[in-house]
Design a protein around this motif. Structure first.
Motif, PDB file in Angstrom:
ATOM      1  N   PRO A 275       0.825  -1.216   0.000  1.00 43.03           N
ATOM      2  CA  PRO A 275       0.000   0.000   0.000  1.00 43.03           C
ATOM      3  C   PRO A 275       0.859   1.267   0.000  1.00 43.03           C
ATOM      4  O   PRO A 275       1.737   1.425   0.835  1.00 43.03           O
ATOM      5  N   GLN A 276       0.579   2.132  -0.967  1.00 43.25           N
ATOM      6  CA  GLN A 276       1.393   3.350  -1.136  1.00 43.25           C
ATOM      7  C   GLN A 276       1.347   4.239   0.100  1.00 43.25           C
ATOM      8  O   GLN A 276       2.290   4.962   0.385  1.00 43.25           O
ATOM      9  N   ASP A 277       0.208   4.188   0.813  1.00 44.74           N
ATOM     10  CA  ASP A 277       0.071   5.098   1.956  1.00 44.74           C
ATOM     11  C   ASP A 277       0.673   4.512   3.231  1.00 44.74           C
ATOM     12  O   ASP A 277       0.614   5.134   4.272  1.00 44.74           O
ATOM     13  N   SER A 278       1.241   3.314   3.141  1.00 49.29           N
ATOM     14  CA  SER A 278       1.899   2.793   4.343  1.00 49.29           C
ATOM     15  C   SER A 278       3.342   2.377   4.052  1.00 49.29           C
ATOM     16  O   SER A 278       3.862   1.433   4.638  1.00 49.29           O
ATOM     17  N   LEU A 279       3.964   3.110   3.124  1.00 50.96           N
ATOM     18  CA  LEU A 279       5.382   2.851   2.847  1.00 50.96           C
ATOM     19  C   LEU A 279       6.219   3.406   3.991  1.00 50.96           C
ATOM     20  O   LEU A 279       5.976   4.523   4.450  1.00 50.96           O
ATOM     21  N   PRO A 280       7.216   2.662   4.450  1.00 48.58           N
ATOM     22  CA  PRO A 280       8.104   3.249   5.465  1.00 48.58           C
ATOM     23  C   PRO A 280       8.893   4.410   4.862  1.00 48.58           C
ATOM     24  O   PRO A 280       9.217   4.387   3.671  1.00 48.58           O
ATOM     25  N   PRO A 281       9.168   5.442   5.660  1.00 47.73           N
ATOM     26  CA  PRO A 281       9.800   6.657   5.118  1.00 47.73           C
ATOM     27  C   PRO A 281      11.102   6.393   4.353  1.00 47.73           C
ATOM     28  O   PRO A 281      11.388   7.083   3.371  1.00 47.73           O
ATOM     29  N   HIS A 282      11.856   5.381   4.765  1.00 48.80           N
ATOM     30  CA  HIS A 282      13.167   5.214   4.130  1.00 48.80           C
ATOM     31  C   HIS A 282      13.081   4.729   2.681  1.00 48.80           C
ATOM     32  O   HIS A 282      14.078   4.793   1.966  1.00 48.80           O
ATOM     33  N   VAL A 283      11.923   4.245   2.220  1.00 47.44           N
ATOM     34  CA  VAL A 283      11.828   3.811   0.817  1.00 47.44           C
ATOM     35  C   VAL A 283      11.138   4.866  -0.061  1.00 47.44           C
ATOM     36  O   VAL A 283      10.927   4.643  -1.237  1.00 47.44           O
ATOM     37  N   ILE A 284      10.776   6.004   0.528  1.00 47.27           N
ATOM     38  CA  ILE A 284      10.133   7.057  -0.269  1.00 47.27           C
ATOM     39  C   ILE A 284      11.211   7.994  -0.797  1.00 47.27           C
ATOM     40  O   ILE A 284      11.950   8.606  -0.028  1.00 47.27           O
ATOM     41  N   PRO A 285      11.351   8.094  -2.136  1.00 44.93           N
ATOM     42  CA  PRO A 285      12.429   8.928  -2.679  1.00 44.93           C
ATOM     43  C   PRO A 285      12.169  10.405  -2.438  1.00 44.93           C
ATOM     44  O   PRO A 285      11.009  10.841  -2.353  1.00 44.93           O
ATOM     45  N   ASN A 286      13.228  11.165  -2.324  1.00 40.39           N
ATOM     46  CA  ASN A 286      13.061  12.605  -2.091  1.00 40.39           C
ATOM     47  C   ASN A 286      13.981  13.442  -2.976  1.00 40.39           C
ATOM     48  O   ASN A 286      14.394  14.524  -2.594  1.00 40.39           O
ATOM     49  N   ALA A 287      14.289  12.912  -4.172  1.00 45.34           N
ATOM     50  CA  ALA A 287      15.123  13.688  -5.100  1.00 45.34           C
ATOM     51  C   ALA A 287      14.358  14.934  -5.529  1.00 45.34           C
ATOM     52  O   ALA A 287      13.165  14.865  -5.795  1.00 45.34           O
ATOM     53  N   PRO A 288      15.029  16.099  -5.596  1.00 47.31           N
ATOM     54  CA  PRO A 288      14.315  17.325  -5.977  1.00 47.31           C
ATOM     55  C   PRO A 288      13.964  17.326  -7.463  1.00 47.31           C
ATOM     56  O   PRO A 288      14.686  16.747  -8.276  1.00 47.31           O
TER      57      PRO A 288
ATOM     58  N   LEU B  96      13.987   6.738  -8.570  1.00 48.11           N
ATOM     59  CA  LEU B  96      14.464   8.086  -8.261  1.00 48.11           C
ATOM     60  C   LEU B  96      13.368   9.014  -7.747  1.00 48.11           C
ATOM     61  O   LEU B  96      13.621   9.877  -6.910  1.00 48.11           O
ATOM     62  N   PHE B  97      12.132   8.834  -8.271  1.00 49.46           N
ATOM     63  CA  PHE B  97      11.034   9.739  -7.907  1.00 49.46           C
ATOM     64  C   PHE B  97       9.818   8.936  -7.464  1.00 49.46           C
ATOM     65  O   PHE B  97       9.634   7.808  -7.903  1.00 49.46           O
ATOM     66  N   PRO B  98       8.959   9.554  -6.627  1.00 49.85           N
ATOM     67  CA  PRO B  98       7.712   8.878  -6.274  1.00 49.85           C
ATOM     68  C   PRO B  98       6.824   8.742  -7.513  1.00 49.85           C
ATOM     69  O   PRO B  98       6.866   9.578  -8.412  1.00 49.85           O
TER      70      PRO B  98
END
Ligand code: CUA
Length: 433
Positions: free
Chosen positions: A298-311, A373-375
């Motif tokens: 589920p996309q809304d329960s991904l742990p923070p460390h696997v969510i990309p944050n590249a600008p 690289l990106f969500p």
């Protein structure tokens, strides 16, 4: 020589303390999500045992040697008038001892090390889950050859996905690692050691994710492979066997959304597809966390460390307010607009059979795009389609946006898609659950 031995002694003590402290920090890295110090697999436990053994032996030797050193410093410190110390010449017992003790220590280290090398280098058990990992500049293709389906043309299709790896808890997985271009290296630190992907050669790697709970991990390319080496990432999801079964069944199904008819938007398919056929960007629906009906983490329960944050690059502009219509997007791709069909497959859409780029059949089930690289959301997807070369240096995907500057061509694109057309394609891709 050294008139005042105290500063030097202090430096030595400080260095010793720093060394001991850094060892403690390394072993305390348990909380770091990308660390190797996680007992999630047989592989990492084996390697962790060797690490612990070395740390324990090293600590014992360190304390012993430093103890003798400190004792000698105090016991034989300069007192009164300087005098010549007593000279000794040779001590056979001592020499035999300090040869034998290190030899014994090395044997104690070597036996489990060699055993682990042979164990992890041996062939995987015969009933292992087989996954082919194909390295591309700069994304990952994962193929599951044991999971196939017969498509309407009578051809056998293998389960293929990109940049997201699903593994069932408790089952040994055997990776066959190959490369389509240059040398890459496959690494999920929390699950196992790294192994290279070499062109024209197959390497193997196996492990058993047998930790007690499902989890999401980061994977990386760890061999320099060109401009976007650092942007060649993936996610590994360890799920329950039931969830895995459900996931494979869904991945083998054809795309939930087909090209026709264009208007009005297609009606929900009777095949019970999980994603109905929304006219525009569909809302994110929380998916069941267990057994049947599971199609992705589920996309809304991904742990923070696997969510990309590249600008996002500031110079790729897109009107996010444009309402995309999925049916129009499907029609655009089917008619070859944007030339997406030259590189991408969408199983169930007969025009989309390219194999150069990632398979997009179920792209909406993935949490990331662009090699991790990106969500995977409308905002990033639209800009990626418009000008991927500004989003990810060196990427092979051409610039699709009309009048967008392409750094490889060295000119603005005179043929391409408008923002509205891109919004429609984004809506279509987001319907491909
Ligand atoms: Cu692929 Cu570095």
């Amino acid at each position: 020589m050294f008139r005042h031995p105290r500063p030097r002694r202090l430096i030595r003590v400080a260095l010793t303390v720093a060394l001991a402290a850094s060892s403690l920090v390394v072993t305390a890295c348990q909380s770091h999500p990308n660390s190797i110090f996680h007992d999630n697999t047989d592989w990492n436990r084996d390697v962790g045992f060797l690490f612990d053994l070395l740390i324990v032996l090293g600590t014992i030797i360190f304390v012993f040697v430093e103890g003798i050193l400190i004792y000698a410093l105090i016991r034989f410190r300069r007192r009164g008038a300087p005098r010549q110390p007593e000279h000794v010449h040779g001590n056979t017992t001592l020499e035999i001892l300090w040869t034998i003790i290190p030899a014994v220590i090395l044997v104690v280290i070597a036996i489990p090390t060699v055993r682990t090398i042979f164990r992890t280098g041996a062939a995987a058990r015969a009933d292992a889950l087989q996954v082919e990992v194909v390295g591309h500049q700069w994304w990952w293709e994962f193929r599951y050859p044991q999971y196939t389906t017969r498509n309407p043309n009578g051809r056998t299709d293998t389960l293929v996905t990109a940049n997201e790896l699903y593994l069932p808890l408790g089952r040994t997985v055997n990776f066959a690692l190959i490369s389509k271009d240059v040398v890459h290296s496959f690494w999920v630190p929390s699950l196992a050691g790294k192994r290279d992907l070499v062109p024209n050669h197959v390497n193997y790697l196996w492990f058993t994710p047998d930790s007690t709970s499902a989890a999401a991990f980061n994977g990386f390319c760890v061999e320099f492979c060109g401009a976007s080496h650092a942007n060649m990432r993936f996610r590994a999801f360890v799920v329950s066997p039931e969830q895995f079964q459900s996931w494979t069944g869904h991945q083998l199904s054809s795309a939930a959304f087909t090209a026709a008819p264009v208007a009005p938007p297609a009606t929900p398919s009777a095949a019970g597809a999980v994603a109905q056929t929304p006219p525009a960007n569909p809302p994110v629906t929380p998916l069941p966390a267990t057994q049947a009906g599971f199609i992705a983490w589920p996309q809304d329960s991904l742990p923070p460390h696997v969510i990309p944050n590249a600008p996002l690059p500031a110079d790729v502009r897109f009107d996010d307010a444009l309402p995309g219509v999925a049916a129009r997007g499907a029609d655009l791709l089917t008619r070859g607009q944007g030339a997406c069909l030259g590189c991408h497959t969408i199983r169930g859409n007969p025009s989309m059979v390219g194999t150069i780029g990632p398979n997009l059949t179920h792209i909406a089930t993935r949490s990331t795009i662009a090699g991790g690289l990106f969500p995977n959301d409308a905002r990033h997807l639209a800009r990626w389609i418009k000008n991927s070369r500004k989003m990810k240096p060196g990427v092979l995907m051409p610039t699709i946006g009309l009048n967008e500057y392409d750094p490889v061509v060295g000119a603005a694109m005179k043929v391409g898609l408008t923002d509205q057309q891109i919004a429609d394609i984004v809506a279509y891709l987001q319907a491909l659950k």
